[in-house]
Structure formats: structure tokens, C-alpha cells
Design a protein around this motif. Sequence first.
Motif, short mmCIF file in Angstrom:
data_model
loop_
_atom_site.label_atom_id
_atom_site.label_comp_id
_atom_site.label_asym_id
_atom_site.label_seq_id
_atom_site.Cartn_x
_atom_site.Cartn_y
_atom_site.Cartn_z
N PRO A 19 0.81 -1.22 0.00
CA PRO A 19 0.00 0.00 0.00
C PRO A 19 0.84 1.27 0.00
CG PRO A 19 -0.90 -1.56 1.55
CD PRO A 19 0.40 -2.15 1.03
N LEU A 20 2.13 1.13 0.30
CA LEU A 20 3.00 2.30 0.36
C LEU A 20 3.16 2.98 -0.99
CD1 LEU A 20 5.73 0.68 2.59
CD2 LEU A 20 3.74 1.99 3.27
N SER A 21 2.90 2.27 -2.08
CA SER A 21 3.05 2.87 -3.40
C SER A 21 1.77 3.57 -3.84
CB SER A 21 3.43 1.79 -4.42
OG SER A 21 2.37 0.87 -4.55
N ASN A 22 0.73 3.49 -3.04
CA ASN A 22 -0.53 4.10 -3.39
C ASN A 22 -0.54 5.58 -3.06
OD1 ASN A 22 -1.34 1.06 -2.52
ND2 ASN A 22 -2.42 1.79 -4.30
N ASP A 23 -1.49 6.25 -3.68
CA ASP A 23 -1.63 7.68 -3.46
C ASP A 23 -2.47 7.99 -2.22
OD1 ASP A 23 -0.15 8.36 -5.80
OD2 ASP A 23 -1.91 7.87 -6.99
N VAL A 24 -3.56 7.22 -2.06
CA VAL A 24 -4.50 7.49 -0.98
C VAL A 24 -4.96 6.16 -0.38
CG1 VAL A 24 -6.75 8.49 -0.40
CG2 VAL A 24 -5.32 9.58 -2.15
N LEU A 25 -5.05 6.12 0.93
CA LEU A 25 -5.64 4.99 1.65
C LEU A 25 -6.85 5.51 2.42
CD1 LEU A 25 -2.38 3.38 3.04
CD2 LEU A 25 -3.74 2.60 1.10
N VAL A 26 -8.01 4.90 2.21
CA VAL A 26 -9.24 5.30 2.87
C VAL A 26 -9.63 4.19 3.85
CG1 VAL A 26 -11.67 5.92 2.57
CG2 VAL A 26 -10.00 6.59 0.83
N LEU A 27 -9.72 4.54 5.11
CA LEU A 27 -10.02 3.59 6.17
C LEU A 27 -11.44 3.83 6.68
CD1 LEU A 27 -8.79 1.35 8.04
CD2 LEU A 27 -8.26 3.21 9.63
N VAL A 49 6.00 9.40 4.54
CA VAL A 49 5.42 9.32 3.20
C VAL A 49 3.95 9.72 3.19
CG1 VAL A 49 4.83 7.76 1.30
CG2 VAL A 49 7.07 7.61 2.39
N PHE A 50 3.19 9.31 4.21
CA PHE A 50 1.75 9.58 4.24
C PHE A 50 1.41 10.61 5.30
CE2 PHE A 50 1.82 5.49 2.16
CZ PHE A 50 0.82 5.61 1.20
N ILE A 62 -16.32 7.11 7.36
CA ILE A 62 -14.88 7.06 7.07
C ILE A 62 -14.13 7.47 8.33
CG2 ILE A 62 -13.00 7.96 5.64
CD1 ILE A 62 -15.07 6.26 4.08
N GLU A 63 -13.22 6.60 8.77
CA GLU A 63 -12.46 6.91 9.98
C GLU A 63 -11.23 7.75 9.69
OE1 GLU A 63 -10.37 4.72 13.82
OE2 GLU A 63 -11.59 3.56 12.45
N ALA A 64 -10.54 7.46 8.57
CA ALA A 64 -9.31 8.18 8.28
C ALA A 64 -8.98 8.12 6.80
CB ALA A 64 -8.15 7.60 9.09
N VAL A 65 -8.25 9.13 6.36
CA VAL A 65 -7.71 9.14 5.00
C VAL A 65 -6.23 9.48 5.12
CG1 VAL A 65 -7.77 10.29 2.74
CG2 VAL A 65 -9.90 9.82 3.94
N PHE A 66 -5.40 8.65 4.52
CA PHE A 66 -3.96 8.88 4.50
C PHE A 66 -3.57 9.18 3.06
CE2 PHE A 66 -4.73 6.31 8.21
CZ PHE A 66 -3.90 6.88 9.17
N ILE A 67 -2.91 10.33 2.85
CA ILE A 67 -2.56 10.77 1.51
C ILE A 67 -1.04 10.83 1.38
CG2 ILE A 67 -2.77 12.62 -0.20
CD1 ILE A 67 -5.39 13.42 1.16
N ASN A 68 -0.53 10.32 0.26
CA ASN A 68 0.90 10.39 -0.03
C ASN A 68 1.30 11.86 -0.15
OD1 ASN A 68 3.45 10.35 -1.40
ND2 ASN A 68 3.02 8.22 -1.91
N GLN A 99 -7.53 1.26 -1.21
CA GLN A 99 -6.40 1.99 -1.79
C GLN A 99 -6.89 2.67 -3.06
OE1 GLN A 99 -3.49 -1.07 -2.23
NE2 GLN A 99 -4.47 -2.00 -3.99
N VAL A 100 -6.52 3.93 -3.21
CA VAL A 100 -6.96 4.74 -4.34
C VAL A 100 -5.75 5.26 -5.08
CG1 VAL A 100 -8.31 6.76 -5.03
CG2 VAL A 100 -8.99 5.46 -2.99
N ASP A 101 -5.71 5.01 -6.38
CA ASP A 101 -4.67 5.59 -7.22
C ASP A 101 -5.22 6.86 -7.86
OD1 ASP A 101 -2.66 3.66 -6.83
OD2 ASP A 101 -3.68 2.31 -8.21
#
Length: 113
Positions: A19-27, A49-50, A62-68, A99-101
Motif C-alpha cells: 500500500p506504500l506505493s498508493n496515493d490514498v488509503l481510505v479507512l 510518506v503519508f 470514514i475513519e481516516a484518509v492517508f494521503i501520499n 487503496q486509491v490511485d
Amino acid sequence: MNAGKTYGIDISFEELKLPLSNDVLVLAKNAVQGKHGLGKSLDLLAPGVFQAVDTGAEAEHIEAVFINRKLLTKIPAERLIQVLQRHVFRHVGEGELIQVDVKVRISMYNINE
């Protein structure tokens, strides 16, 4: 070896993309990882990175969004959250980690030097 039997082996491989190569992770809420657990995991695997970004009150499931952070140099977090709210959040089920690209294209017209 038995007569009439043949064996074949097909192998394919590609680079492992965590998942580290992704742009956005939505939890989503009630995910196994949890906001703090996922945040700590990301910091251990890819320090700096995030960035965790507030989703606003409209995204209650949605609990959290992590953006690169590289993506945040191209588009403001607020604008990206608006796009995610409009097109992604409604498709995120309870307990999921999505995971969102994101592809950002920047075009400039009529540039005078």
C-alpha cells in the motif's frame, strides 16, 4: 516417469507493491487496523510518506484518509477530499481499507514568457 504424462510449469511475476506505493488509503469505521494502528504501521514502513487528513463531518462512515505527501505537492488536500467524497467514499463499506490511485495532470495554456 509414467508414460503419457507431461508436466508444465507456468510462472509469472511482477514487482510487489505494498500500500506504500498508493496515493490514498481510505479507512472505514470498524476496520481491523484502526486509525492509530494504520498510522503507526505506515510510519514504520515508510516514515514521512503519508499524511493523515481530516475528512470533515460529511464522511461519518470514514475513519481516516492517508494521503501520499508527493500527491499533496500537486493538489491541495481539501480539493482531494472533495473529489474522494463525491466519487469514492460512498463505495467504501464498513471495515474496509481502500487503496486509491490518483493521477493528476497539470495543463497550462497561453503562457507568456
